[in-house]
Design an enzyme around this catalytic site. Structure first.
Site, PDB file in Angstrom:
ATOM      1  N   SER A 154     -23.781 -20.492 -15.347  1.00  0.00           N
ATOM      2  CA  SER A 154     -24.970 -20.799 -14.543  1.00  0.00           C
ATOM      3  C   SER A 154     -25.686 -22.012 -15.109  1.00  0.00           C
ATOM      4  CB  SER A 154     -25.941 -19.609 -14.567  1.00  0.00           C
ATOM      5  OG  SER A 154     -27.174 -19.960 -13.978  1.00  0.00           O
ATOM      6  N   TYR A 209     -30.796 -12.769 -19.036  1.00  0.00           N
ATOM      7  CA  TYR A 209     -29.732 -13.312 -18.171  1.00  0.00           C
ATOM      8  C   TYR A 209     -29.269 -14.681 -18.667  1.00  0.00           C
ATOM      9  CZ  TYR A 209     -27.664 -15.391 -13.943  1.00  0.00           C
ATOM     10  OH  TYR A 209     -26.825 -16.025 -13.046  1.00  0.00           O
TER      11      TYR A 209
HETATM   12  P1  NAD Z   1     -23.913 -11.250  -5.866  1.00  0.00           P
HETATM   13  O1  NAD Z   1     -24.926 -10.207  -6.025  1.00  0.00           O
HETATM   14  O2  NAD Z   1     -23.360 -11.459  -4.516  1.00  0.00           O
HETATM   15  O3  NAD Z   1     -22.683 -10.999  -6.835  1.00  0.00           O
HETATM   16  C1  NAD Z   1     -22.807 -10.366  -8.064  1.00  0.00           C
HETATM   17  C2  NAD Z   1     -21.821  -9.227  -8.083  1.00  0.00           C
HETATM   18  O4  NAD Z   1     -21.763  -8.686  -9.397  1.00  0.00           O
HETATM   19  C3  NAD Z   1     -22.201  -8.069  -7.195  1.00  0.00           C
HETATM   20  O5  NAD Z   1     -21.699  -8.240  -5.889  1.00  0.00           O
HETATM   21  C4  NAD Z   1     -21.569  -6.887  -7.892  1.00  0.00           C
HETATM   22  O6  NAD Z   1     -20.359  -6.524  -7.266  1.00  0.00           O
HETATM   23  C5  NAD Z   1     -21.258  -7.401  -9.285  1.00  0.00           C
HETATM   24  N1  NAD Z   1     -21.844  -6.508 -10.280  1.00  0.00           N
HETATM   25  C6  NAD Z   1     -23.117  -6.475 -10.719  1.00  0.00           C
HETATM   26  N2  NAD Z   1     -23.264  -5.462 -11.585  1.00  0.00           N
HETATM   27  C7  NAD Z   1     -22.055  -4.850 -11.696  1.00  0.00           C
HETATM   28  C8  NAD Z   1     -21.565  -3.735 -12.410  1.00  0.00           C
HETATM   29  N3  NAD Z   1     -22.348  -3.036 -13.240  1.00  0.00           N
HETATM   30  N4  NAD Z   1     -20.278  -3.367 -12.236  1.00  0.00           N
HETATM   31  C9  NAD Z   1     -19.466  -4.064 -11.388  1.00  0.00           C
HETATM   32  N5  NAD Z   1     -19.873  -5.135 -10.695  1.00  0.00           N
HETATM   33  C10 NAD Z   1     -21.152  -5.514 -10.844  1.00  0.00           C
HETATM   34  O7  NAD Z   1     -24.547 -12.588  -6.430  1.00  0.00           O
HETATM   35  P2  NAD Z   1     -23.931 -14.034  -6.788  1.00  0.00           P
HETATM   36  O8  NAD Z   1     -25.101 -14.906  -6.862  1.00  0.00           O
HETATM   37  O9  NAD Z   1     -22.810 -14.378  -5.907  1.00  0.00           O
HETATM   38  O10 NAD Z   1     -23.422 -13.822  -8.283  1.00  0.00           O
HETATM   39  C11 NAD Z   1     -22.088 -14.067  -8.704  1.00  0.00           C
HETATM   40  C12 NAD Z   1     -22.094 -14.719 -10.077  1.00  0.00           C
HETATM   41  O11 NAD Z   1     -22.651 -16.018  -9.964  1.00  0.00           O
HETATM   42  C13 NAD Z   1     -22.935 -13.981 -11.117  1.00  0.00           C
HETATM   43  O12 NAD Z   1     -22.255 -13.994 -12.366  1.00  0.00           O
HETATM   44  C14 NAD Z   1     -24.171 -14.830 -11.205  1.00  0.00           C
HETATM   45  O13 NAD Z   1     -24.789 -14.732 -12.464  1.00  0.00           O
HETATM   46  C15 NAD Z   1     -23.587 -16.206 -10.980  1.00  0.00           C
HETATM   47  N6  NAD Z   1     -24.568 -17.214 -10.594  1.00  0.00           N
HETATM   48  C16 NAD Z   1     -25.262 -17.081  -9.415  1.00  0.00           C
HETATM   49  C17 NAD Z   1     -26.191 -18.049  -9.076  1.00  0.00           C
HETATM   50  C18 NAD Z   1     -26.988 -17.988  -7.809  1.00  0.00           C
HETATM   51  O14 NAD Z   1     -27.912 -18.780  -7.644  1.00  0.00           O
HETATM   52  N7  NAD Z   1     -26.708 -17.092  -6.894  1.00  0.00           N
HETATM   53  C19 NAD Z   1     -26.421 -19.133  -9.919  1.00  0.00           C
HETATM   54  C20 NAD Z   1     -25.698 -19.225 -11.098  1.00  0.00           C
HETATM   55  C21 NAD Z   1     -24.784 -18.252 -11.418  1.00  0.00           C
END
Ligand code: NAD
Ligand code: MG
Length: 299
Positions: free
Chosen positions: A191, A204
């Site tokens: 991230s 985080y």
């Molecule tokens: P999202 O909520 O769609 O995806 C996150 C997923 O993590 C969930 O769908 C869930 O299936 C999984 N998860 C969470 N806790 C869990 C657990 N205990 N067991 C199994 N699975 C679990 O959100 P996203 O934004 O698509 O996130 C995906 C990745 O991208 C994450 O690692 C997040 O930190 C990273 N990220 C997101 C952003 C953003 O702005 N959305 C920015 C930087 C990084």
């Protein structure tokens, strides 16, 4: 001559609308099915060119957001996919499952909690068994809960965030090594928070920094075995993570507007980075963090 529509689509400022999400709340983990506005995960737009033909991929957090866009793109590129997600996310997972099957590829659904060490190992074994092997891993699952006051950041939350965001990556990657042949790849989701931590995301952001470091260290160790490890570092992407306490509620309408591009990213804009790092095209790219963040400078 390009039409006005084509020019709008090519321009990164206007390719997707600038959104001002209304204040909303879902309990963790959120669902794409209930997100306002809805996101673009590439169902209609992602066109593959056979770059992952015959690959077998395990993607964590594949039900929604970035992971779902990656799963759809991988399938369109010719890969079969094992989807890891939490049991409460079945509705989102079924949607991705049907898109993958409509794309002519196999999807394997593996619900369970990655905070449990045994499940981290089990999900790898199940994926390898059902896909007939494993040669691509995307460690994408993560949780993000904003806490305004440091005193309110509990031991339980600190530990839970580390369990899901970094300990699970260690456990899954280690279990996967028993299956990954030369030519396999691991991609982690880091991230922008790894370099620019928000004051409300101390736990985080710390895990995301750890993911960058983990990626660079493991990449060097596995390179001689022909296994490449890289990271993608997204900026502000509109996903269910943001409305399930990922942001303070008041921040949602302005989400992503402070990037140089002036808008939040859509999940489908992340998918090509994961495809690139998983495909053979990136054979000389190892230990890299590919930033996909709308233009914010990174170290
Ligand atoms: P999202 O909520 O769609 O995806 C996150 C997923 O993590 C969930 O769908 C869930 O299936 C999984 N998860 C969470 N806790 C869990 C657990 N205990 N067991 C199994 N699975 C679990 O959100 P996203 O934004 O698509 O996130 C995906 C990745 O991208 C994450 O690692 C997040 O930190 C990273 N990220 C997101 C952003 C953003 O702005 N959305 C920015 C930087 C990084
Ligand atoms: Mg989800």
């Amino acid at each position: 001559m390009a039409t006005d529509d084509q020019l709008t689509f090519r321009n990164p400022v206007t390719r997707f609308p600038e959104i001002s999400p209304p204040k909303q709340h879902q309990s963790e983990p959120g669902l794409d099915a209930e997100l306002m506005p809805q996101t673009d995960r590439g169902e209609q737009s992602y066109r593959g060119t056979g770059r992952l033909e015959g690959r077998r991929a395990l993607i964590t957090g594949a039900d929604s957001g970035i992971g779902s866009a990656v799963a759809i793109a991988f399938a369109r590129e010719g890969a079969d996919i094992a989807l890891s997600y939490l049991p409460t996310e079945e509705e989102d997972a079924q949607h991705v499952n049907s898109v993958i099957e409509q794309s002519g590829r196999k999807a394997v659904l593996l619900p369970g909690d990655l905070a449990e060490p045994d499940f981290c190992r089990q999900v790898v074994e199940d994926a390898a068994l059902e896909l007939g092997g494993l040669d691509a891993l995307v460690n994408n699952a993560g949780r993000q809960i904003a806490i305004e006051q440091f005193e309110d950041l509990s031991d339980e939350q600190w530990t839970h965030t580390f369990e899901v965001n970094i300990h699970a990556i260690y456990r899954i990657s280690k279990a996967a090594l028993a299956h990954l042949p030369a030519g396999a790849t691991i991609v982690t989701s880091s991230s922008i928070q790894a370099y620019e931590p928000s004051p409300t995301l101390v736990d985080y952001a710390s895990t995301k920094s750890a993911i960058n470091n983990f990626t660079k260290g493991l990449a060097q160790q596995l390179a001689p075995r022909g296994i490449r490890v890289n990271a993608v570092a997204p900026g502000p992407i509109w996903t269910p993570l943001q409305v399930s306490d990922g942001q303070p509620k008041g921040a949602l309408p302005e989400f992503g507007k402070s990037t140089p591009l002036g808008r939040a990213g859509q999940p489908t804009e992340l998918a090509p980075a994961y495809v690139f790092l998983t495909s053979t095209e990136s054979s000389y790219v190892i230990g890299e963090t590919l930033n996909v963040n709308g233009g914010t400078p990174t170290p």
